[in-house]
Every structure is written in C-alpha cells, then in structure tokens.
Design a protein around this motif. Structure first.
Motif: not given
Length: 705
Positions: A668-689
């Motif tokens: 469950d922790a692995q899934i949470f970390i994976l989702v969190s990392v993906m969310f941060l990546i999307l947030l960073l990409v959106g900010l760059v755009f």
C-alpha cells in the motif's frame, strides 16, 4: 516315507522362523531380516503436561518410528486425573493411533486422585516416521443439566508429563552400505543414547577436526529431535569402545595399522581422492572409515556428509570421492512464502475448541518485519452455530487475529491476517491455529453423528518479510556464525592439543549450529593459534580453550569483557560483576565480541575457561537447543551447578531497517508513493507549460514577463 519327510521339514522350518523372528514384531522399515539382530531396545517419548477442558477435549502426542526398527511392541502409559465431579458411568477417554480409534475406558473413579493406565497399541496401525497418539476426553459431570454442562468449568481432565509412549524394537546388527550406515548414524535412538560419534587421530591434525565439525553440522540439520549430540573423540579415548556407530575421520598417515591395511586392500586410494568404506567390527559395531592422503580431500569428504541426497545414493560399501567432484547442496535463502499446513492439509474433528500446532523454521539471524501476514484457506462443516464459531491464529501462544465462520463460506473460506508490529520474533517460532466449532444444543439434541469438522488446505501459508539483525547478542545466536541457513565464513581457533572437554564443547556447539543450517554450503576453517592469516582475520572467529593452551585467547585477554588474571587461573571482577577469586577459577565463559581486527560485520566468540574441565558448563549451554534461550546479552558465565550470569556490555544497535526500506516492504505504501510521484511530475510539467505559455522568464531581479 517321502511325505513324512516333507512334513517334518515344514515343522523344522516353522520352528526356525519362530526363533529367528519374534512373535508380533512388525518390520516397519521393510528391511530384510537377518539372523544377526541387535538386543531389544526401547525408545520413550514423554507427553507434555496438558489440561483438557470442556465436555469434549483432545490431547495429542507424536512419536517417532525409524524405518530401520523392527517394532515388537508399543505401549502408551497414561498418567491422568479427572474432575472429582466426573460421572464415571457416562465419562470416557478414547485413544487413537494415526486417527484410528483402538481403545476406550472410563475414569477409574471420581475421587480426584491421580491414576495410571497402560495401553498396548496395535502394530498394524504404525507407519515409518511420525505417528500420532490422540486422547479424546468426554467429561460429563454428576447431576449435570442439559446444555449447561457443555460450557461448565467443572469439566476437566489433566494429562501429566509422566505419560509416555514406549517403542520396543530391534534391528539388523550390521549395515551393508554407506547409505544404510548414514541413516542409522543420526537416527533418534543413536543420538539420544550417544551410540554415534566422530573419531579423529591423536595427532592434533586440524584437517581432521575441520572435516569432523563439517560432518557434525551437516548431519545435525537432518535430525528429527533436538536432544543428544555426536561426541568428537580421539582414537585412543577409552570410550570409543562403547560407540556402536563410528565415523573415523583421519588422514591416511595417521590411520592405525588395521585400518590402513583395509584401505590398501581396496587399492582405490590415490593422492588426490578421499575414500569412504564400511567396516563391520562385530559386537554390533559399524564403522564408516573416511580417509585421504591430503587435507583438502578429507575436508571435502566431511562436507559431503551434509548432502543427504548424495549420501543416500551410496548403496555400495565403498565410495571414492574425487577431489573435483561436486558435492555441495543448493544455496538456501530465507523464504518469503512458507506453507505450514502440510502437503495434505490439516484436518480438525470434533466439537468445541480444536487446536493444531505447527513449527516454522527460519534463520536465526532474521526477525519478522512489517507487512508479514498469514494467508489461510479453509473449509468447515455446515452444522455449526455460526454465531459462536470462529478461527484464531497464534504465534508463540500470542493471539494475532480471528475470523468468524459463516454458513455462506463453509465450502471454501479464506482469511488474511497481518502479524502485529509489537510481536518481536527472531528465528524459528510456533504457529497455532484453532477452530472453535460450536454446535447449537449439542447435548440437548445428542447429534453425535453430525460432529463438526474443519480443514486447513495445503494452500495455507505465511508470508514473511524479514530483516537481518546486526546486534551481536546471544538472543540472536548462532548468528552471525550461521546466517540464512549456512555457515558464515567461520574460523575456529583451537589449542595445538585438543583435550576431551574442548572436543566435547566443539561437538555440542556445531550440533546446535547445524540445526540452523540447510545443506552443506558455507565456509569453515579450523586452525591453530600460530596459523592466523589474512583470511582468518577477515572471518567470523570462534576461539575455544584456556588462557594457557590457546595463545589466541591469551593475546586478546585485554579485549574480553570478563578478563583472566595475569596467570590465567581465574576470571577477575569488572564493572558489571565482583568475582571472588576462588569462584572465578571455577567458571566457563562465552563472550560475543565485535571483530577483534576491526573487520566490519564480523564477530568473535571466545569460549574459554581457566581449565579445560570448566568448558563443560558453558559448552552444555551453547551446545543444547533447550538451553539457548537462557543465554542473553553478550557476556555469559556458567558454573558447575548450572547457574548462568548474563550481562550486556556493548551498546544496543538501532533497528537495522531504514525508514525507506520499511516503507518499501508495504504494497500500500508503494502504491501511495508511486501515485504521489506521478502527481508531482504532472504538477511540474503543468507548471513548465504555464510559464512557457505566458512568456515568463527568470532575469536579474526575479521572474519577469
């Protein structure tokens, strides 16, 4: 006339058979009988104290029947005491062997006194290996009320530890192959009665000791019971004459003339190979002679004794072991998924609480970590009171979880139960699974024909996440000398001349270490103090002996927790303990230190005493499974009366699992970390755009459009 002669012949042959084969004997192992038989022996297994509670109750005891035994008689002696309120006309005790009932009786009286009864077990129900005696109790009290008596605390029956199962047997006097000798050597009777031993020369050759200790460890991991050990003796020791099964482990040049002549007659031993050959010496004495003309080949032969698959292929009386022959077993690693309900599953039968216990073997250097869990697959009868019936799991008698049984899932149920973080478990442990099988109005409706049942399927298993312990304390022993089922780069530093007490201590220690190994992998070297080298310095070291006869101990006296006086005749006081000089001279010690040569991850165990005779007391603790739990801390003193003084000198090491590693173990922790990392990546990409779209740039003075 001819007919009369034939009749007489048949009678004579029949009489001979009667004399050769004891009446009623059962050849459980299926081995051919011989005129040369051993005297009748008896192997006894004691029950444990057990209190049977409730209207219906069950107690079980397993016992062993070796494949080589020709069983003549099995006798169960029960020592019991029933409640004084027992109705002796209704109460009963029924005995089963391997789930087959064969004997029933009523309690002797209702005085509340202790009674004994002897019960002969039918031999036709025995089988080679483990056999199970089950006692089912039905304790109905006087003037009991229907339905009320089912849950009364007055229904009890005690089985005492003086209850026994005694197996009387004989067996062929001599072995005819290496395989048959090998299996007899470590059988339960040979171990308990010290009928088997390793024998080396009087020369002090360390290769012989090395080979013998490898053999002791390798054979010990195949033994059934914990008790007993394999003595390590010199050929001149008077007690050798009492040993029935002897493994003589010697270099060719040290062999007595009669054994050397036997080797020469084979014409098989060259300079590179080892030779194994069976010799029958009369008086029920069997010898496996193992010899070589060089040390490496002899040590290799000692290692081969820890490969049962290979040893059981040696159906002749002689084996030449080539120096380059592959004799190592597979490397065993700690398991993640451990089935424990047996290949055929485990069956529960009867009303009320039914219990089965299972032993889970696990490396001593590992502790159960977060996210470990049980997966149980089971089914049960449909005539239960599902408001009160449930399944419960225990570890070392600590309950960790329960699940209610239900009508809808009776044909196939499952449960996943997490092991709580507050349970500290290292190494092997016990698992207990109980079913409370309650039936509505059992006494009222007398539905004996609908007795409930439950079944744990073979798919039941334990998922273990574990971590290796770095704490050098006796609670984790034999780690780090045995890790993940293998000897862990061990060097044993022994005196130039081993006396009988030092040899006994080593034999007992490696008997225990062997119980924690699987197969014959790992590294072991035996050296004298003057042979210390770079490989030894970089290994885990065990030093055994006295201040006077082992210079390795003497030279490192200043590093010990319990130091010797200048003469080496007694242990002296330290910050933990004030020692009277007279008492200090009578002690044996075991001291678990970090590497004396500052090698990371390595340890040194010093097993020492002022005199060799004092090694006996500490050896009995390091060398008996039942005594290991008494050893705590990292410095232990033992005296002849069995008293132990345990102390901790090194600082406690913090838990070895880093936070990241702990998290990584949880799905469950692995899934949470994976989702969190993906969310941060999307947030960073959106900010760059956003920045790019609005033409925002970083210039001197800050962000500007």
């Amino acid at each position: 006339m001819k007919r009369k002669f034939s009749v007489i012949s048949i009678i004579i042959v029949s009489l001979l058979i009667l004399f050769i084969q004891p009446v009623g004997a059962v050849n459980v192992g299926g081995e051919p009988r011989s005129d040369l038989r051993t005297p009748t022996q008896s192997f006894t297994t004691n029950f444990s104290d057990y209190s049977m509670k409730g209207l219906f109750s069950t107690s079980e005891q397993t016992f062993w029947v070796a494949s080589s035994w020709d069983v003549q008689n099995v006798l169960v002696h029960l020592e019991y005491r029933a409640t004084p309120l027992a109705d002796t006309q209704l109460s009963s005790m029924t005995v089963a062997i391997n789930d087959t009932y064969f004997y029933s009786f009523r309690p002797a009286d209702n005085t509340g006194g202790r009674h004994g009864v002897d019960i002969e077990v039918p031999l036709e129900f025995l089988k080679p290996g483990y056999n199970n005696i089950r006692i089912d109790g039905y304790m109905r009290t006087q003037d009991s009320l229907p339905c009320v008596d089912d849950v009364s605390e007055a229904n009890w029956l005690d089985i005492f530890k003086e209850s026994t199962v005694s197996v009387q047997y004989d067996k062929n006097a001599f072995t005819t192959s290496i395989e048959s000798f090998y299996n007899r050597f470590y059988e339960v009777d040979a171990l308990r009665y010290q009928e088997s031993a390793f024998i080396i020369s009087d020369s002090g050759n360390v290769a012989e000791t090395n080979a013998a200790l490898l053999g002791i460890a390798g054979i010990s991991n195949q033994t059934i019971y914990d008790d007993g050990y394999f003595p390590l003796l010199s050929i001149s020791d008077p007690s050798v004459s009492q040993i029935k099964n002897r493994i003589i482990m010697m270099v060719y040049d040290q062999l007595p003339e009669n054994y050397r002549s036997t080797v020469d007659q084979t014409g098989l031993l060259n300079d590179q190979d080892a030779l194994l050959t069976i010799i029958n010496e009369g008086s029920d004495t069997n010898v496996l002679l193992i010899t070589a003309k060089n040390d490496i080949a002899l040590i290799n032969a000692g290692r081969m004794l820890g490969n049962p698959e290979l040893m059981n292929q040696l159906i002749s009386n002689t084996k030449v072991l080539g120096r380059i022959e592959n004799i190592e077993t597979q490397v065993y690693e700690e398991e993640t998924y451990i089935p424990f309900a047996g290949s055929q599953g485990t069956y529960y039968n009867g009303a009320f609480r039914q219990t089965k216990e299972f032993a889970v073997n696990y490396p001593a250097n590992r502790s159960i970590a977060d996210a470990s869990e049980f997966y149980l697959n089971y089914r049960y009868s449909e005539n239960l009171d599902f408001d009160r019936s449930l399944m419960t799991v225990y570890i070392n008698d600590v309950p960790i979880g329960s699940r209610k049984l239900s009508m809808d899932k009776a044909g196939g149920d499952e449960a996943t139960i997490l092991i709580p973080n507050d349970i500290d478990i290292s190494g092997s442990f016990q698992v207990k699974v109980t079913f409370d099988l309650e039936i509505k109005d059992l006494w009222c409706t007398l539905r004996q024909g609908e007795m409930p049942w439950a079944f744990l399927t073979p798919d039941t298993m334990l998922k273990i996440n574990s971590v290796a312990s770095r704490d050098l304390i006796f609670e984790n022993y034999p780690a780090p000398f045995v890790t993940d089922y293998s000897l862990n780069d061990v060097t044993v530093v022994v005196p130039d001349k081993l006396d009988i007490n030092a040899k006994s201590t080593l034999a007992k220690m490696f008997r225990v270490m062997g119980r924690y190994t699987k197969g014959n992998t790992g590294s072991l070297a035996v050296i004298h103090p003057g042979e210390m080298n770079e490989a030894a310095i970089a290994s885990n070291i065990i030093g055994v002996g006295t201040f006077q006869n082992n210079s390795f101990i003497q030279n490192n006296n200043d590093k010990l927790f319990f130091k010797f006086n200048d003469e080496g005749t007694a242990f002296v006081s330290n910050e933990k303990l004030v020692l009277d000089p007279g008492y200090g001279s009578t002690l044996g010690s075991a001291q678990l230190l970090s590497s004396l040569f500052n090698k990371s991850g390595r340890a040194t165990l010093i097993v020492a005493a002022p005199l060799d005779s004092e090694l006996v007391s500490i050896g009995s603790n390091l060398g008996e499974m039942k005594n290991l739990s008494k050893l705590t801390g990292d410095g232990v003193l033992a005296d002849y009366d069995g008293n132990l003084l345990s102390y901790r000198f090194k600082d406690t090491i913090n838990p070895t699992i880093a936070v990241v590693k702990q998290i990584a173990l949880r799905e469950d922790a692995q899934i949470f970390i994976l989702v969190s990392v993906m969310f941060l990546i999307l947030l960073l990409v959106g900010l760059v755009f956003v920045i790019k779209k609005n033409g925002i740039q970083f210039k001197k003075g800050g962000w500007k459009k």
